[in-house]
Scaffold this motif. Structure first.
Motif, short mmCIF file in Angstrom:
data_model
loop_
_atom_site.label_atom_id
_atom_site.label_comp_id
_atom_site.label_asym_id
_atom_site.label_seq_id
_atom_site.Cartn_x
_atom_site.Cartn_y
_atom_site.Cartn_z
N LYS A 1 -86.10 35.56 -30.32
CA LYS A 1 -87.41 36.43 -29.99
C LYS A 1 -87.24 37.93 -29.87
O LYS A 1 -87.75 39.21 -30.40
CB LYS A 1 -88.12 36.09 -28.34
N GLU A 2 -85.45 38.57 -29.38
CA GLU A 2 -85.29 39.30 -29.23
C GLU A 2 -83.86 39.31 -29.23
O GLU A 2 -82.97 37.78 -28.83
CB GLU A 2 -85.84 40.06 -27.65
N VAL A 3 -82.70 40.73 -30.02
CA VAL A 3 -81.02 40.37 -30.12
C VAL A 3 -81.06 41.64 -29.13
O VAL A 3 -81.69 42.97 -30.15
CB VAL A 3 -80.90 39.76 -31.17
N ARG A 4 -80.46 41.58 -28.93
CA ARG A 4 -79.55 42.79 -28.17
C ARG A 4 -77.63 42.98 -27.93
O ARG A 4 -77.36 41.62 -27.77
CB ARG A 4 -79.63 43.43 -26.72
N ILE B 1 -73.67 40.06 -27.39
CA ILE B 1 -74.74 39.79 -27.88
C ILE B 1 -75.84 39.30 -26.19
O ILE B 1 -75.12 37.52 -26.76
CB ILE B 1 -74.48 39.30 -29.22
N GLU B 2 -77.21 39.50 -26.50
CA GLU B 2 -78.15 38.32 -26.14
C GLU B 2 -78.78 37.81 -26.62
O GLU B 2 -79.31 39.39 -27.58
CB GLU B 2 -78.79 40.00 -24.50
N ILE B 3 -79.57 36.32 -27.03
CA ILE B 3 -80.25 36.01 -27.70
C ILE B 3 -81.19 35.84 -26.18
O ILE B 3 -81.23 35.11 -25.65
CB ILE B 3 -78.77 34.88 -28.59
N LEU B 4 -82.54 36.56 -26.96
CA LEU B 4 -83.56 35.68 -25.89
C LEU B 4 -84.73 34.60 -27.27
O LEU B 4 -85.52 35.15 -27.95
CB LEU B 4 -84.96 37.22 -25.99
N VAL B 5 -84.44 33.74 -26.88
CA VAL B 5 -84.57 32.66 -26.87
C VAL B 5 -85.85 32.43 -27.01
O VAL B 5 -86.82 31.93 -28.26
CB VAL B 5 -84.25 31.59 -27.19
N SER B 6 -86.21 32.55 -25.74
CA SER B 6 -88.10 31.80 -25.53
C SER B 6 -88.38 32.81 -24.28
O SER B 6 -86.78 33.70 -23.46
CB SER B 6 -88.24 30.99 -24.93
N ASP B 7 -89.18 33.26 -23.69
CA ASP B 7 -89.62 33.77 -22.19
C ASP B 7 -88.94 32.97 -21.26
O ASP B 7 -88.69 33.87 -19.90
CB ASP B 7 -90.65 33.65 -21.76
N PHE B 8 -88.25 31.77 -21.45
CA PHE B 8 -86.98 31.32 -19.97
C PHE B 8 -86.27 31.50 -20.58
O PHE B 8 -85.12 30.58 -19.41
CB PHE B 8 -87.82 29.86 -19.64
N GLU B 9 -84.91 31.13 -21.69
CA GLU B 9 -83.70 31.23 -22.21
C GLU B 9 -83.81 32.45 -22.48
O GLU B 9 -83.72 32.81 -23.86
CB GLU B 9 -84.19 29.46 -23.52
N MET B 10 -82.46 32.69 -22.44
CA MET B 10 -81.31 33.38 -22.34
C MET B 10 -80.07 32.90 -22.76
O MET B 10 -79.78 32.70 -22.23
CB MET B 10 -81.56 34.82 -21.53
#
Length: 106
Positions: free
Chosen positions: A41-44, A86-95
């Motif tokens: 969903k998001e990557v930083r 790298i921070e990978i937001l996979v879902s609203d509950f998993e980073m």
């Protein structure tokens, strides 16, 4: 400059262009633990060089049409060994967090 980082759940191929100190960009390709596409969903991206007194600088990545992620307007002020995360937001509950180091040339 590039680095491949992997864990049981995710892998990332990070390339910093042009690979030397100064302005540039970073490209990030993601795979899951089974070498399949990882939908995020998001990557930083975070870069730090504590030995040079530079605390982590975070930048959001933008999803590209080919599924990769791009960080534009990235400036690496000095050459040397940098910590990359790298921070990978996979879902609203998993980073997921992947980290390693990358060598930036002068």
């Amino acid at each position: 400059a590039s680095v491949h980082i992997h864990s049981d759940k995710a892998m990332a191929e990070i390339s910093i262009m042009p690979g030397r100190a100064g302005p540039g960009s970073a490209s990030i390709s993601l795979l899951d633990g089974d070498f399949g596409p990882l939908t995020a969903k998001e990557v930083r991206l975070s870069l730090a060089n504590r030995s040079a007194g530079i605390e982590p600088v975070e930048r959001p990545a933008l999803r590209q049409p080919d599924g990769s992620w791009l960080v534009e307007g990235l400036t690496v002020p000095v050459a040397g060994r940098w910590s990359v995360e790298i921070e990978i937001l996979v879902s609203d509950f998993e980073m997921l967090r992947l980290n390693d180091s990358i060598e930036i040339k002068p």
